[in-house]
Design an enzyme around this catalytic site. Structure first.
Site, mmCIF file in Angstrom:
data_model
loop_
_atom_site.group_PDB
_atom_site.id
_atom_site.type_symbol
_atom_site.label_atom_id
_atom_site.label_comp_id
_atom_site.label_asym_id
_atom_site.label_seq_id
_atom_site.Cartn_x
_atom_site.Cartn_y
_atom_site.Cartn_z
ATOM 1 N N ASP A 176 0.840 -1.194 0.000
ATOM 2 C CA ASP A 176 0.000 0.000 0.000
ATOM 3 C C ASP A 176 0.881 1.252 0.000
ATOM 4 O OD1 ASP A 176 -3.013 0.800 0.502
ATOM 5 O OD2 ASP A 176 -1.779 2.157 1.707
ATOM 6 N N ASN A 184 -2.428 12.840 -3.368
ATOM 7 C CA ASN A 184 -3.468 13.234 -4.317
ATOM 8 C C ASN A 184 -4.015 14.623 -4.017
ATOM 9 O OD1 ASN A 184 -4.207 11.706 -6.482
ATOM 10 N ND2 ASN A 184 -5.346 10.216 -5.280
ATOM 11 N N HIS A 189 -5.093 14.822 -9.007
ATOM 12 C CA HIS A 189 -5.324 13.424 -9.379
ATOM 13 C C HIS A 189 -4.434 12.940 -10.514
ATOM 14 C CE1 HIS A 189 -8.956 13.837 -6.862
ATOM 15 N NE2 HIS A 189 -8.678 12.577 -6.617
ATOM 16 N N ASP A 193 -2.258 9.667 -10.403
ATOM 17 C CA ASP A 193 -2.236 8.588 -11.401
ATOM 18 C C ASP A 193 -0.803 8.247 -11.806
ATOM 19 O OD1 ASP A 193 -4.939 8.449 -11.337
ATOM 20 O OD2 ASP A 193 -5.281 9.384 -13.297
ATOM 21 N N GLU A 220 -4.929 2.404 -4.119
ATOM 22 C CA GLU A 220 -3.464 2.466 -4.086
ATOM 23 C C GLU A 220 -2.853 1.202 -3.491
ATOM 24 O OE1 GLU A 220 -5.578 4.202 -2.249
ATOM 25 O OE2 GLU A 220 -4.766 4.761 -0.298
#
Ligand SMILES: [Mg+2]
Length: 308
Positions: A176, A184, A189, A193, A220
């Site tokens: 994780d 973010n 965003h 990404d 994630e």
């Protein structure tokens, strides 16, 4: 040449004991695909496994292993998905039925007629390539390119059963990204990404043993299925993976703990499957170990003993 995006050109394997037939078929088909030839059945089996051709043109009458036997052996391999077309001089209904029953998609008859050979082989080549393309879409995560959750769910069960039969240790790593929500929120965003893509790339590069399956588990969170891996080996792999991320040195400007880079927390578990245990327990134990890694301050790997 038939091509689909991301797949390159099609591949045809010709298995025929006659050099003359190999040459005629190669000449007829060289414009639509990359052509490889095998001189006998055993070589055909080996080359089919190594090349994963889209179409196999399989001579029925060969000394040693004949075409039907080659077909049977290939069809037993779990990952086999080439289209087999038999090549025969027999035109009877009986032979036609036998060929289809053996699992061929079609057949071509000798002597070869250029237009018919080219049309039939092209059709099956295109179909097989489209199948591959769709299967890729179905099994892969659109953003990161690694396998998706759907494929993970399928593969963890499949690997569980395989390790149960072999009585070998199966390990799982859950990974994780630390403070990803803050990443973010602070960078947007699109940057988020890009971060996930970089993480997936690093995981793929770091998983080099055959059979390791890197997947995006959700959001994630990523998971790696580690075949024939003991608990000790899994934990070492997890620790090494944390170092790989630190070396990546992707800046993270918004961490409350002041660490300036993106790191990951990892949870691992491993077991030799038995008839009384389930793959879902392995997932739960690795996930629980991941939670412990978070508790311990993140950027570390923890091994969770298998059990309820
Ligand atoms: Mg022959």
């Amino acid at each position: 040449m038939l091509e689909l995006p991301g797949q390159g050109k099609g591949v045809i394997l010709i298995v025929d004991d006659s050099k003359m037939n190999q040459q005629i078929l190669s000449a007829m088909l060289k414009d639509i695909a990359e052509i490889h030839c095998a001189d006998h059945g055993e070589e055909g089996v080996m080359m089919a496994q190594a090349l994963h051709p889209n179409v196999i043109l399989l001579d029925v009458e060969m000394p040693g292993m004949n075409g039907y036997e080659v077909c049977r052996v290939l069809k037993q391999k779990p990952s086999f998905d080439s289209a087999i077309m038999f090549v025969t001089s027999h035109t009877s209904e009986e032979h036609e039925i036998r060929a289809l029953k053996e699992g061929a998609v079609d057949f071509i008859t000798k002597p070869f007629k250029y237009e018919i050979v080219k049309a039939r082989v092209s059709a099956h080549l295109m179909l097989n390539m489209q199948n591959h393309f769709l299967r890729n879409l179905v099994n892969h995560d659109g953003l990161t390119g690694v396998f998706n959750r759907r494929h993970f769910d399928e593969m963890i069960e499949q690997e569980w059963r395989r390790h149960l039969r072999a009585q070998a240790s199966l390990a799982l790593a859950m990974i994780d990204v630390d403070f990803f929500k803050l990443y973010n929120d602070s960078l947007g965003h699109q940057a988020g990404d890009d971060c996930l893509k970089a993480v997936a790339k690093c995981l793929s590069k770091s998983s080099r043993r055959p059979g390791e399956i890197v997947t995006r588990y959700g959001g994630e969170e990523f998971a790696i299925i580690l075949p024939t891996t003991t608990g000790d080996e899994a934990l070492k792999f997890g620790q090494w993976l944390c170092e790989q991320f630190a070396q990546l040195a992707l800046p993270h400007p918004a961490r409350p703990d002041g660490v300036p880079i993106v790191t990951v927390s990892i949870g691992l578990s491993a077991t030799v499957p038995s008839l009384l245990t389930q793959a879902q327990t392995l997932i739960r134990c690795a996930d629980h170990a991941l939670y412990q890694s978070k508790e311990m301050g993140r950027n570390c790997a923890t091994f969770g003993l298998f059990g309820d």
